[in-house]
Design a protein around this motif. Structure first.
Motif, PDB file in Angstrom:
ATOM      1  N   THR A 144      16.305 -50.311  46.230  1.00 59.66           N
ATOM      2  CA  THR A 144      16.305 -51.777  46.201  1.00 59.66           C
ATOM      3  C   THR A 144      15.796 -52.333  47.523  1.00 59.66           C
ATOM      4  O   THR A 144      16.256 -51.915  48.588  1.00 59.66           O
ATOM      5  N   PHE A 145      14.843 -53.243  47.431  1.00 57.54           N
ATOM      6  CA  PHE A 145      14.229 -53.809  48.631  1.00 57.54           C
ATOM      7  C   PHE A 145      13.938 -55.288  48.431  1.00 57.54           C
ATOM      8  O   PHE A 145      13.740 -55.742  47.303  1.00 57.54           O
ATOM      9  N   ASP A 146      13.873 -56.027  49.532  1.00 58.36           N
ATOM     10  CA  ASP A 146      13.194 -57.312  49.514  1.00 58.36           C
ATOM     11  C   ASP A 146      11.691 -57.034  49.513  1.00 58.36           C
ATOM     12  O   ASP A 146      11.243 -55.982  49.968  1.00 58.36           O
ATOM     13  N   ALA A 147      10.931 -57.984  48.998  1.00 52.50           N
ATOM     14  CA  ALA A 147       9.473 -57.853  48.968  1.00 52.50           C
ATOM     15  C   ALA A 147       8.841 -58.795  49.985  1.00 52.50           C
ATOM     16  O   ALA A 147       9.405 -59.837  50.329  1.00 52.50           O
ATOM     17  N   PHE A 148       7.665 -58.411  50.434  1.00 52.86           N
ATOM     18  CA  PHE A 148       6.964 -59.086  51.534  1.00 52.86           C
ATOM     19  C   PHE A 148       5.514 -59.263  51.098  1.00 52.86           C
ATOM     20  O   PHE A 148       4.775 -58.297  50.958  1.00 52.86           O
ATOM     21  N   LEU A 149       5.125 -60.510  50.837  1.00 53.99           N
ATOM     22  CA  LEU A 149       3.742 -60.816  50.472  1.00 53.99           C
ATOM     23  C   LEU A 149       2.964 -61.097  51.751  1.00 53.99           C
ATOM     24  O   LEU A 149       3.230 -62.086  52.450  1.00 53.99           O
ATOM     25  N   TYR A 150       2.012 -60.215  52.074  1.00 52.16           N
ATOM     26  CA  TYR A 150       1.243 -60.313  53.319  1.00 52.16           C
ATOM     27  C   TYR A 150      -0.110 -60.959  52.994  1.00 52.16           C
ATOM     28  O   TYR A 150      -0.926 -60.389  52.254  1.00 52.16           O
ATOM     29  N   LEU A 151      -0.346 -62.145  53.555  1.00 50.79           N
ATOM     30  CA  LEU A 151      -1.578 -62.885  53.293  1.00 50.79           C
ATOM     31  C   LEU A 151      -2.444 -62.884  54.550  1.00 50.79           C
ATOM     32  O   LEU A 151      -2.102 -63.495  55.559  1.00 50.79           O
ATOM     33  N   ARG A 152      -3.521 -62.175  54.460  1.00 52.83           N
ATOM     34  CA  ARG A 152      -4.413 -61.927  55.593  1.00 52.83           C
ATOM     35  C   ARG A 152      -5.171 -63.186  56.002  1.00 52.83           C
ATOM     36  O   ARG A 152      -5.258 -64.163  55.258  1.00 52.83           O
ATOM     37  N   GLY A 153      -5.751 -63.116  57.192  1.00 53.20           N
ATOM     38  CA  GLY A 153      -6.608 -64.186  57.667  1.00 53.20           C
ATOM     39  C   GLY A 153      -8.071 -63.856  57.438  1.00 53.20           C
ATOM     40  O   GLY A 153      -8.419 -62.932  56.703  1.00 53.20           O
ATOM     41  N   GLY A 154      -8.932 -64.627  58.090  1.00 54.69           N
ATOM     42  CA  GLY A 154     -10.371 -64.359  58.038  1.00 54.69           C
ATOM     43  C   GLY A 154     -10.992 -64.620  56.683  1.00 54.69           C
ATOM     44  O   GLY A 154     -10.428 -65.280  55.812  1.00 54.69           O
ATOM     45  N   ILE A 155     -12.172 -64.061  56.504  1.00 56.79           N
ATOM     46  CA  ILE A 155     -12.902 -64.137  55.237  1.00 56.79           C
ATOM     47  C   ILE A 155     -13.867 -62.954  55.204  1.00 56.79           C
ATOM     48  O   ILE A 155     -14.410 -62.548  56.241  1.00 56.79           O
ATOM     49  N   LYS A 156     -14.027 -62.392  54.016  1.00 52.30           N
ATOM     50  CA  LYS A 156     -14.893 -61.211  53.817  1.00 52.30           C
ATOM     51  C   LYS A 156     -14.444 -60.068  54.732  1.00 52.30           C
ATOM     52  O   LYS A 156     -13.308 -59.660  54.690  1.00 52.30           O
ATOM     53  N   ASP A 213      -5.096 -65.603  43.883  1.00 53.84           N
ATOM     54  CA  ASP A 213      -4.884 -64.181  44.176  1.00 53.84           C
ATOM     55  C   ASP A 213      -3.553 -63.978  44.902  1.00 53.84           C
ATOM     56  O   ASP A 213      -2.889 -62.952  44.720  1.00 53.84           O
ATOM     57  N   ALA A 214      -3.177 -64.964  45.715  1.00 49.83           N
ATOM     58  CA  ALA A 214      -1.864 -64.922  46.365  1.00 49.83           C
ATOM     59  C   ALA A 214      -0.761 -65.209  45.354  1.00 49.83           C
ATOM     60  O   ALA A 214       0.285 -64.545  45.345  1.00 49.83           O
ATOM     61  N   PHE A 215      -0.985 -66.198  44.483  1.00 47.39           N
ATOM     62  CA  PHE A 215       0.017 -66.532  43.459  1.00 47.39           C
ATOM     63  C   PHE A 215       0.268 -65.327  42.548  1.00 47.39           C
ATOM     64  O   PHE A 215       1.418 -64.987  42.235  1.00 47.39           O
ATOM     65  N   SER A 216      -0.818 -64.690  42.118  1.00 44.97           N
ATOM     66  CA  SER A 216      -0.688 -63.532  41.228  1.00 44.97           C
ATOM     67  C   SER A 216      -0.019 -62.364  41.940  1.00 44.97           C
ATOM     68  O   SER A 216       0.741 -61.601  41.334  1.00 44.97           O
ATOM     69  N   ALA A 217      -0.289 -62.240  43.242  1.00 45.30           N
ATOM     70  CA  ALA A 217       0.352 -61.184  44.034  1.00 45.30           C
ATOM     71  C   ALA A 217       1.852 -61.414  44.132  1.00 45.30           C
ATOM     72  O   ALA A 217       2.645 -60.462  44.115  1.00 45.30           O
ATOM     73  N   PHE A 218       2.263 -62.662  44.242  1.00 43.53           N
ATOM     74  CA  PHE A 218       3.692 -62.990  44.254  1.00 43.53           C
ATOM     75  C   PHE A 218       4.334 -62.540  42.937  1.00 43.53           C
ATOM     76  O   PHE A 218       5.415 -61.924  42.929  1.00 43.53           O
ATOM     77  N   GLN A 219       3.653 -62.837  41.818  1.00 46.94           N
ATOM     78  CA  GLN A 219       4.170 -62.420  40.510  1.00 46.94           C
ATOM     79  C   GLN A 219       4.218 -60.897  40.389  1.00 46.94           C
ATOM     80  O   GLN A 219       5.152 -60.345  39.796  1.00 46.94           O
ATOM     81  N   LEU A 220       3.214 -60.230  40.948  1.00 45.94           N
ATOM     82  CA  LEU A 220       3.189 -58.766  40.940  1.00 45.94           C
ATOM     83  C   LEU A 220       4.436 -58.217  41.641  1.00 45.94           C
ATOM     84  O   LEU A 220       5.112 -57.322  41.123  1.00 45.94           O
ATOM     85  N   LEU A 221       4.747 -58.770  42.815  1.00 42.07           N
ATOM     86  CA  LEU A 221       5.910 -58.286  43.570  1.00 42.07           C
ATOM     87  C   LEU A 221       7.209 -58.555  42.808  1.00 42.07           C
ATOM     88  O   LEU A 221       8.117 -57.716  42.797  1.00 42.07           O
ATOM     89  N   LYS A 222       7.304 -59.720  42.171  1.00 37.69           N
ATOM     90  CA  LYS A 222       8.512 -60.038  41.412  1.00 37.69           C
ATOM     91  C   LYS A 222       8.740 -59.048  40.272  1.00 37.69           C
ATOM     92  O   LYS A 222       9.878 -58.809  39.871  1.00 37.69           O
ATOM     93  N   GLY A 223       7.655 -58.459  39.775  1.00 37.83           N
ATOM     94  CA  GLY A 223       7.752 -57.550  38.651  1.00 37.83           C
ATOM     95  C   GLY A 223       8.048 -56.107  39.014  1.00 37.83           C
ATOM     96  O   GLY A 223       8.202 -55.263  38.125  1.00 37.83           O
ATOM     97  N   ILE A 224       8.111 -55.798  40.304  1.00 35.48           N
ATOM     98  CA  ILE A 224       8.374 -54.419  40.732  1.00 35.48           C
ATOM     99  C   ILE A 224       9.863 -54.116  40.622  1.00 35.48           C
ATOM    100  O   ILE A 224      10.697 -54.860  41.146  1.00 35.48           O
TER     101      ILE A 224
END
Length: 263
Positions: A48-60, A104-115
């Motif tokens: 059991t863990f907390d989840a951490f959504l890491y949103l990078r900077g920059g572009i490309k 892509d960030a929103f979907s990643a949040f949903q991905l983490l919630k589903g783990i």
């Protein structure tokens, strides 16, 4: 044919990890009808863990997700997922600097919630990822906490400050903030913060010349105007990048702060 839902994992490939206690996987997942990529890190011990959504900077290719950085956060006891954003590293679509790629960030949040085993999901954004983090926290009020580190909060201010980014921003966003203010406002979460629920931690180097300290001050000021009480860690001696030893300590401290918010 059944439509793939946002956050659904399509493929999961083992990725070399710099830490023997942390597993890494290259993920392909669905976001707004596109197959996009990201990196998942998870401690190999524990259920059991907390989840951490890491949103990078920059572009490309500027500000790409670094496996060692993702493993560093995972070693603090989190399941970490870092989307590359659409159009990057084999993902479909085109990145557009906090436009549609926010999905892509929103979907990643949903991905983490589903783990399985994930209890709370925290959001972290570095540099341009600061905007993405705040937009995601607005979309998901159940977020446990949100942290911006050297984070952009005002897209028009970025255009003014960063002459070297203006050509890219005009191309990607579609004009200047003077001619098309609404396009920049839609990428600026300052205008919607009355809807923000989770606690905010702002980390910024006072001498940051990539993302000026004014971004942090504007975010802090607006949150306080709305009766919200952000925590601020301002570092008088540093720029956009902190010395390694300080960086490691701040990582430990912010992870501990996140876990306190979940309680």
């Amino acid at each position: 044919m059944e439509k793939a839902v946002d956050g659904k994992i399509i493929t999961m490939e083992t990725f070399p990890s710099p830490n023997p206690d942390i597993g890494l996987w290259l993920i392909t997942y669905m976001s707004g009808g596109l197959k996009v990529k990201g990196l998942l890190a998870k401690p190999l011990e524990g259920e059991t863990f907390d989840a951490f959504l890491y949103l990078r900077g920059g572009i490309k290719n500027v500000g790409k997700v670094r496996p060692a950085r993702i493993a560093q956060f995972a070693s603090e006891g989190f399941v970490v997922f870092a989307p590359f954003y659409r159009g990057n590293q084999g993902g479909e679509g085109d990145e557009d600097f906090a436009g549609e790629d926010r999905l892509d960030a929103f979907s990643a949040f949903q991905l983490l919630k589903g783990i399985p085993g994930v209890s709370h999901v925290h959001i972290f954004g570095f540099s341009r990822g600061g905007v993405m983090a705040l937009l995601t926290a607005l979309e998901f009020p159940e977020s446990a906490s949100v942290v911006t580190w050297g984070g952009v909060s005002d897209m028009s201010l970025t255009y003014v400050e960063r002459e070297d980014l203006r050509r890219m921003m005009k191309r990607v966003i579609g004009g200047t903030p003077v001619k098309y203010p609404e396009r920049y406002e839609s990428r600026t979460p300052l205008y919607e913060l009355e809807r923000l629920v989770p606690q905010v931690l702002i980390i910024h180097g006072v001498h940051d010349d990539n993302v000026s300290i004014d971004h942090a001050y504007r975010l802090e000021k607006r949150l306080k105007e709305l009766g919200k009480d952000p925590e601020t860690w301002y570092f008088d001696d540093f720029t956009h990048y902190f010395p390694p030893a300080v960086n490691r300590k701040v990582v430990k401290d912010l992870c501990a702060w996140m876990k306190r918010q979940a309680k």
